[in-house]
Motif scaffolding. Structure first.
Motif, PDB file in Angstrom:
ATOM      1  N   GLN A   1     -27.788  26.444 -26.812  1.00  0.00           N
ATOM      2  CA  GLN A   1     -27.270  27.498 -25.928  1.00  0.00           C
ATOM      3  C   GLN A   1     -26.905  28.775 -26.671  1.00  0.00           C
ATOM      4  O   GLN A   1     -26.687  29.810 -26.047  1.00  0.00           O
ATOM      5  N   PHE A   2     -26.820  28.713 -28.023  1.00  0.00           N
ATOM      6  CA  PHE A   2     -26.415  29.910 -28.776  1.00  0.00           C
ATOM      7  C   PHE A   2     -27.607  30.713 -29.287  1.00  0.00           C
ATOM      8  O   PHE A   2     -27.422  31.752 -29.929  1.00  0.00           O
ATOM      9  N   ASP A   3     -28.819  30.249 -28.997  1.00  0.00           N
ATOM     10  CA  ASP A   3     -30.012  30.948 -29.475  1.00  0.00           C
ATOM     11  C   ASP A   3     -30.014  32.415 -29.069  1.00  0.00           C
ATOM     12  O   ASP A   3     -29.648  32.756 -27.940  1.00  0.00           O
ATOM     13  N   GLY A   4     -30.418  33.269 -29.969  1.00  0.00           N
ATOM     14  CA  GLY A   4     -30.566  34.684 -29.654  1.00  0.00           C
ATOM     15  C   GLY A   4     -29.329  35.503 -29.952  1.00  0.00           C
ATOM     16  O   GLY A   4     -29.401  36.721 -30.110  1.00  0.00           O
ATOM     17  N   LEU A   5     -28.166  34.857 -30.051  1.00  0.00           N
ATOM     18  CA  LEU A   5     -26.947  35.608 -30.353  1.00  0.00           C
ATOM     19  C   LEU A   5     -26.993  36.124 -31.791  1.00  0.00           C
ATOM     20  O   LEU A   5     -27.593  35.493 -32.654  1.00  0.00           O
ATOM     21  N   THR A   6     -26.349  37.272 -32.017  1.00  0.00           N
ATOM     22  CA  THR A   6     -26.214  37.725 -33.396  1.00  0.00           C
ATOM     23  C   THR A   6     -25.139  36.866 -34.076  1.00  0.00           C
ATOM     24  O   THR A   6     -24.318  36.236 -33.395  1.00  0.00           O
ATOM     25  N   SER A   7     -25.118  36.906 -35.384  1.00  0.00           N
ATOM     26  CA  SER A   7     -24.105  36.135 -36.126  1.00  0.00           C
ATOM     27  C   SER A   7     -22.701  36.485 -35.652  1.00  0.00           C
ATOM     28  O   SER A   7     -21.856  35.605 -35.466  1.00  0.00           O
ATOM     29  N   ALA A   8     -22.460  37.785 -35.457  1.00  0.00           N
ATOM     30  CA  ALA A   8     -21.131  38.220 -35.052  1.00  0.00           C
ATOM     31  C   ALA A   8     -20.772  37.670 -33.672  1.00  0.00           C
ATOM     32  O   ALA A   8     -19.665  37.161 -33.464  1.00  0.00           O
ATOM     33  N   ASP A   9     -21.713  37.755 -32.714  1.00  0.00           N
ATOM     34  CA  ASP A   9     -21.438  37.239 -31.369  1.00  0.00           C
ATOM     35  C   ASP A   9     -21.298  35.721 -31.395  1.00  0.00           C
ATOM     36  O   ASP A   9     -20.457  35.146 -30.696  1.00  0.00           O
ATOM     37  N   ALA A  10     -22.151  35.084 -32.201  1.00  0.00           N
ATOM     38  CA  ALA A  10     -22.124  33.625 -32.269  1.00  0.00           C
ATOM     39  C   ALA A  10     -20.801  33.127 -32.850  1.00  0.00           C
ATOM     40  O   ALA A  10     -20.304  32.068 -32.464  1.00  0.00           O
ATOM     41  N   PHE A  11     -20.235  33.927 -33.788  1.00  0.00           N
ATOM     42  CA  PHE A  11     -18.934  33.577 -34.368  1.00  0.00           C
ATOM     43  C   PHE A  11     -17.942  33.312 -33.240  1.00  0.00           C
ATOM     44  O   PHE A  11     -17.295  32.254 -33.178  1.00  0.00           O
ATOM     45  N   ASN A  12     -17.863  34.291 -32.324  1.00  0.00           N
ATOM     46  CA  ASN A  12     -16.905  34.171 -31.224  1.00  0.00           C
ATOM     47  C   ASN A  12     -17.322  33.111 -30.212  1.00  0.00           C
ATOM     48  O   ASN A  12     -16.492  32.329 -29.743  1.00  0.00           O
ATOM     49  N   ALA A  13     -18.623  33.079 -29.868  1.00  0.00           N
ATOM     50  CA  ALA A  13     -19.100  32.152 -28.841  1.00  0.00           C
ATOM     51  C   ALA A  13     -18.855  30.706 -29.283  1.00  0.00           C
ATOM     52  O   ALA A  13     -18.370  29.882 -28.501  1.00  0.00           O
ATOM     53  N   ILE A  14     -19.158  30.426 -30.528  1.00  0.00           N
ATOM     54  CA  ILE A  14     -19.004  29.051 -31.013  1.00  0.00           C
ATOM     55  C   ILE A  14     -17.525  28.701 -31.170  1.00  0.00           C
ATOM     56  O   ILE A  14     -17.092  27.603 -30.803  1.00  0.00           O
ATOM     57  N   ALA A  15     -16.739  29.687 -31.653  1.00  0.00           N
ATOM     58  CA  ALA A  15     -15.301  29.446 -31.774  1.00  0.00           C
ATOM     59  C   ALA A  15     -14.692  29.173 -30.395  1.00  0.00           C
ATOM     60  O   ALA A  15     -13.889  28.242 -30.233  1.00  0.00           O
ATOM     61  N   ASP A  16     -15.090  29.971 -29.406  1.00  0.00           N
ATOM     62  CA  ASP A  16     -14.564  29.773 -28.043  1.00  0.00           C
ATOM     63  C   ASP A  16     -14.966  28.407 -27.501  1.00  0.00           C
ATOM     64  O   ASP A  16     -14.160  27.695 -26.906  1.00  0.00           O
ATOM     65  N   PHE A  17     -16.246  28.072 -27.703  1.00  0.00           N
ATOM     66  CA  PHE A  17     -16.743  26.786 -27.239  1.00  0.00           C
ATOM     67  C   PHE A  17     -15.925  25.637 -27.846  1.00  0.00           C
ATOM     68  O   PHE A  17     -15.464  24.746 -27.140  1.00  0.00           O
ATOM     69  N   LEU A  18     -15.712  25.707 -29.149  1.00  0.00           N
ATOM     70  CA  LEU A  18     -14.975  24.647 -29.829  1.00  0.00           C
ATOM     71  C   LEU A  18     -13.532  24.584 -29.353  1.00  0.00           C
ATOM     72  O   LEU A  18     -12.960  23.506 -29.176  1.00  0.00           O
ATOM     73  N   GLU A  19     -12.958  25.770 -29.118  1.00  0.00           N
ATOM     74  CA  GLU A  19     -11.577  25.811 -28.669  1.00  0.00           C
ATOM     75  C   GLU A  19     -11.429  25.135 -27.306  1.00  0.00           C
ATOM     76  O   GLU A  19     -10.506  24.352 -27.086  1.00  0.00           O
ATOM     77  N   GLN A  20     -12.398  25.425 -26.404  1.00  0.00           N
ATOM     78  CA  GLN A  20     -12.364  24.794 -25.081  1.00  0.00           C
ATOM     79  C   GLN A  20     -12.480  23.280 -25.196  1.00  0.00           C
ATOM     80  O   GLN A  20     -11.847  22.540 -24.437  1.00  0.00           O
ATOM     81  N   GLN A  21     -13.293  22.853 -26.124  1.00  0.00           N
ATOM     82  CA  GLN A  21     -13.506  21.416 -26.300  1.00  0.00           C
ATOM     83  C   GLN A  21     -12.393  20.784 -27.137  1.00  0.00           C
ATOM     84  O   GLN A  21     -12.443  19.593 -27.418  1.00  0.00           O
ATOM     85  N   ASN A  22     -11.452  21.622 -27.564  1.00  0.00           N
ATOM     86  CA  ASN A  22     -10.379  21.140 -28.430  1.00  0.00           C
ATOM     87  C   ASN A  22     -10.928  20.592 -29.757  1.00  0.00           C
ATOM     88  O   ASN A  22     -10.420  19.634 -30.302  1.00  0.00           O
ATOM     89  N   LYS A  23     -12.013  21.215 -30.202  1.00  0.00           N
ATOM     90  CA  LYS A  23     -12.638  20.735 -31.435  1.00  0.00           C
ATOM     91  C   LYS A  23     -12.587  21.779 -32.557  1.00  0.00           C
ATOM     92  O   LYS A  23     -13.305  21.657 -33.543  1.00  0.00           O
TER      93      LYS A  23
END
Length: 818
Positions: A386-408
């Motif tokens: 689901q993170f394909d195409g994001l820049t590194s900077a955007d992915a930083f936040n997207a993945i961090a947010d995803f993990l935070e929601q999952q409590n991971k």
RNA sequence: GCCGGGGUGGCGGAACUGGUAGACGCGCUGGAUUCAAAAUCCAGUUACUUCGGUAGUGGGGGUUCGAUUCCCCCCCCCGGUACCA
């Protein structure tokens, strides 16, 4: 009849005069601007070395210059008296560290005085006295109550034969320096100070330090090493355990092909219980030195733990490896490894046949080849669901947010800076003021019972600290419950003492408090001077202590040192002088042979203070020669008797030019000493002036008047550097007031005015001629004069002139075609 | 390994803001002084040169009218690397 220049006689007499007059005794004076100049105090090793002479001469030159600027200058001196060498000397010479240290102090004090350094000796302190260390014990107990110190286990170098802890310095090629046994790592409980609580401040306040060299601020910033990243939780199969890793590149999360933990990581230790290979590996890691250089340069090695970690996004299983390059002390002691995008992970994966999965591709046309090296730049995500195409900077936040929601996982700011371990298992240091009670645990020694005195009458034999086998020292009662308890027998890191001495110098006689209102009068230190080798540790710890003392209400500023000058080393044959290399030069011999002024002059002249200085016997002779010439010049001048009053209106062109040089030199020297601290060029300028003076053949009345002016100004300019000879020569020139009390001379601006200037003439950037023009000539006039020059004509004839550049007062460049 | 600094004549260094490369000092050469030496003083001292110049600041490339100075790559030396101080 001329007097001969005999430095020893002059210097002893002048030093006696300063002493009798209490010239350098300093008291707070609300009517004068204060100036606190401090050179890093020495370890009393036995005798001064050249580095000291350089350090303290720089401080003294600055202090004396500031005094001539009318400031109330505080320049104190003391002794960083605790430390390992006293214990080594104790073993070798069978003498107690205390008496060895005090003897050294007495000898070295004499050496400093012989150098003519203007210290306020009434403020002298030695850190090994209870009058000094009681206050850091007191501060430590305050910090203990505040929760700013704590105990935890940490690795030390351990010699299994001598049964003792070794300093990094005592580890030679991985072996004990005394018995050559392979050194081991051992985990023992130690006290730590929470410098990491101040990491943000220590980093941000670097911005206040505009008077520090950029390089030192950069080193400190790198040392603190703030990074923004994400702490990510990996599950572990067949258990409820969670393995936390810290990464600054969460954008590469989907490329994780293994997780690496430190050898001492709990997970690795547990897995080792059933894994012989892993056990052996951990054992090997235990044999590594603890120094960062040794850890980082060791070959990267690892062993699979057999455990599998669960990827927090995909649920895929990745192996957990124990690796020798993961540091338990940084982050969580575990890292996620992405071989495609991290070079170290890449090499490790290739070595052990682990998968390399690309998840980042460049957004520009950058070239890369994953068969040769990792692609470590940022870019855009691929193979990342689901993170394909994001820049590194955007992915930083997207993945961090995803993990935070999952409590991971969650975003986290991390620092490379580690808490400061202050426990030393040594004798010659400040006893840590803590009592260990079987019931109450660690209890601070109450204020009334301070200081905890270090017994000084001991025998040190190398088998560990003597106070560890002195029941009369460590047996005590718990201050809380009264039960039998034991004192800490560890002592403080000696950086503890050197972290606040600058403040104590403002009120060394106070026996009721660590500091008083005089600290705020004098602090911050206006100019601090010391070796570049202290750029990180000492200077960071001192900044930390200042903030601790501020938060205790002891000082009010944020930073201890306003301006910092980091002096280079004194070298011989291109390397640092050291006993082991046998290339030392004893400053005492230098002073005995040529006198303190020559020693000081050479040190200041041979190199700018921040650069390393190459020792040269011949250059010392040169410095001495200059002082002898100076002496003779003054003698010859005064022998001719009375000097007439200077009348600037009747001077010849030659004398006008001389006066211009006098005042140009004065301008330059003031700037060189006061602002640039380039004492070498200041001295060179005075030498040039003296050379001009020597060539002057005019001995008219007015010439003698100008010479008098030149000599007076030269003496004043040199007086911070060579104060003894200048004291004497100043008197010979007919002054009653001592040169040390005279103000810095004023520049006569009218003497600087010039009616003609010389310009360089270039053709196509190459120097072809010089022309003299009136000072206020305009561009066209300069061009005409330059073009008319014979030498220039040769290079521009028949050629098209494309451009003419005139740099006012400097040069003219004619650009021609062809 | 990582972080920081440095590399200019035979040597230490200067050139501060992109504008005379080598100030100042040491060494060396020649001369003066001396019975001689030391000391002192004077002159010269980057290399090459057909004496017009040419090359030259660790190596390679770039920007500029002009680079020791700014940019990119590389080499070597030094400091720190958390228990030397």
């Amino acid at each position: 009849m001329q007097q001969e220049y005999i430095p020893a006689d002059i210097e002893t007499a002048v030093q006696q005069w300063w002493h009798d007059q209490q010239t350098f005794r300093t008291v707070e004076d609300p009517h004068k601007e204060k100036y606190y100049c401090l050179a890093m105090f020495p370890y009393p090793s036995g005798q001064l070395h050249m580095g000291h002479v350089r350090n303290y001469t720089i401080g003294d030159v600055i202090s004396r210059y500031q005094r001539m600027q009318g400031k109330n200058v505080l320049q104190p001196m003391g002794w960083d008296a605790f430390g390992l060498p006293a214990e080594n000397a104790a073993i070798k010479n069978k003498v107690a560290p205390a008496s060895w240290t005090y003897d050294n102090i007495d000898y070295m004090r004499g050496q400093l005085q012989r150098l003519g350094l203007g210290y306020d000796w009434e403020r002298e302190l030695a850190t090994c006295t209870p009058e000094y260390y009681r206050w850091e014990q007191w501060l430590f107990t305050r910090l203990f109550e505040k929760g700013l110190v704590y105990k935890k286990t940490a690795a030390v170098n351990w010699c299994p034969v001598d049964n003792t802890v070794l300093a990094n310095e005592q580890v030679v090629d991985g072996c004990c320096w005394r018995c050559d046994t392979k050194v081991e790592k051992r985990e023992i409980p130690q006290w730590f100070m929470k410098i990491t609580d101040y990491a943000e401040q220590l980093l941000n306040d670097l911005d206040q330090l505009s008077g520090w060299p950029e390089q030192v601020r950069a080193m400190q910033a790198n040392w603190i090493g703030r990074s923004e990243g994400v702490e990510i939780k990996f599950g572990i199969t067949e258990s409820d355990e969670v393995l936390s890793v810290y990464t600054t590149r969460p954008d590469t999360l989907m490329g994780v092909s293994y997780v690496a933990v430190a050898a001492e990581h709990p997970l690795a230790l547990r897995a080792a219980q059933t894994n012989i290979e892993l056990q052996t590996f951990i054992e090997q890691c235990r044999q590594m030195e603890t120094s960062e250089a040794a850890m980082e340069t060791a070959e990267k090695q690892g062993v699979a733990t057999g455990l599998m970690a669960i990827h927090p996004v995909t649920g895929e299983l990745v192996p957990v490896w124990a690796a020798n390059f993961v540091l338990m002390g940084y982050g969580t002691g575990a890292v996620m490894s992405v071989p495609a995008h991290d070079q170290r992970d890449y090499e490790f994966a290739n070595k052990y046949g682990l998968p390399i999965k690309q998840v980042i591709e460049p957004t520009d046309s950058a070239e890369y080849d994953l068969s040769k090296a990792a692609f470590t730049a940022k870019g855009a995500l691929i193979n990342s669901q689901q993170f394909d195409g994001l820049t590194s900077a955007d992915a930083f936040n997207a993945i961090a947010d995803f993990l935070e929601q999952q409590n991971k996982g969650e975003k986290q700011v991390n620092y490379r800076l580690r808490d400061w371990g202050v426990s030393r298992q040594r004798y010659w240091g400040t006893p840590i003021p803590i009592i260990n009670c079987p019931d109450c645990g660690a209890v601070a020694v109450p204020e009334n019972d301070l200081p905890v005195r270090l017994p000084e009458d001991v025998v040190v034999d190398g088998s560990g600290s003597p106070i560890k086998s002195m029941p009369e020292f460590y047996q005590c009662a718990c201050p809380q419950c009264g039960a039998a308890a034991e004192r800490e027998t560890d002592t403080f890191d000696t950086f503890f003492e050197s972290s606040w001495y600058y403040a104590r110098f403002t009120c060394p006689d106070n026996d009721k408090a660590m500091l008083d209102e005089r600290a705020d009068h004098w602090l911050p230190v206006d100019q601090y001077i010391g070796g570049i080798e202290h750029a990180v540790l000492h200077l960071l710890y001192a900044r930390f202590f200042h903030k601790l003392m501020r938060d205790e209400g002891l000082v009010s500023g944020d930073e201890p040192f306003k301006n910092l000058l980091t002096q280079g080393m004194v070298l011989k044959d291109g390397t640092k002088m050291s006993k082991s290399k046998g290339n030392t030069v004893d400053p005492q011999a230098l002073i005995d042979q040529y006198g303190a002024d020559t020693a000081r002059l050479f040190m200041m002249f041979a190199a700018p203070p921040e650069q390393s200085l190459e020792w040269s016997d011949k250059a010392v002779e040169g410095s001495n020669r200059f002082l002898k010439r100076l002496w003779r010049s003054v003698q010859e001048h005064i022998e001719q008797g009375e000097v007439a009053e200077l009348d600037i209106d009747v001077l010849s062109d030659e004398l006008k030019a001389l006066r211009r040089q006098i005042h140009q030199t004065l301008t330059k020297v003031g700037d060189d000493i006061g602002r640039r601290h380039t004492f070498n060029t200041a001295i060179a300028a005075v030498m040039e002036l003296m050379n001009t003076l020597g060539k002057l053949t005019d001995n008219s009345e007015q010439a003698r008047a100008v010479i008098q002016e030149a000599l007076e100004i030269a003496i004043l300019m040199l007086s911070p550097i060579t104060p003894h000879i200048c004291h004497q020569l100043w008197q010979l020139l007919g002054h009653d007031e001592a040169v040390v009390n005279v103000s810095w001379p004023q520049v006569d601006e009218s003497a600087l005015v010039q009616d003609k200037v010389e310009l360089m003439v270039q053709v196509n950037g190459k120097l072809r001629s010089k022309v003299s023009v009136v000072a206020d000539a305009d561009k066209d006039a300069i061009e005409l004069i330059a073009m008319a020059d014979e030498n220039v004509k040769r290079f521009i004839e028949d050629k098209e002139i494309r451009k003419v550049i005139v740099v006012p007062g400097r040069l003219i460049n004619i650009v021609v075609a062809g």
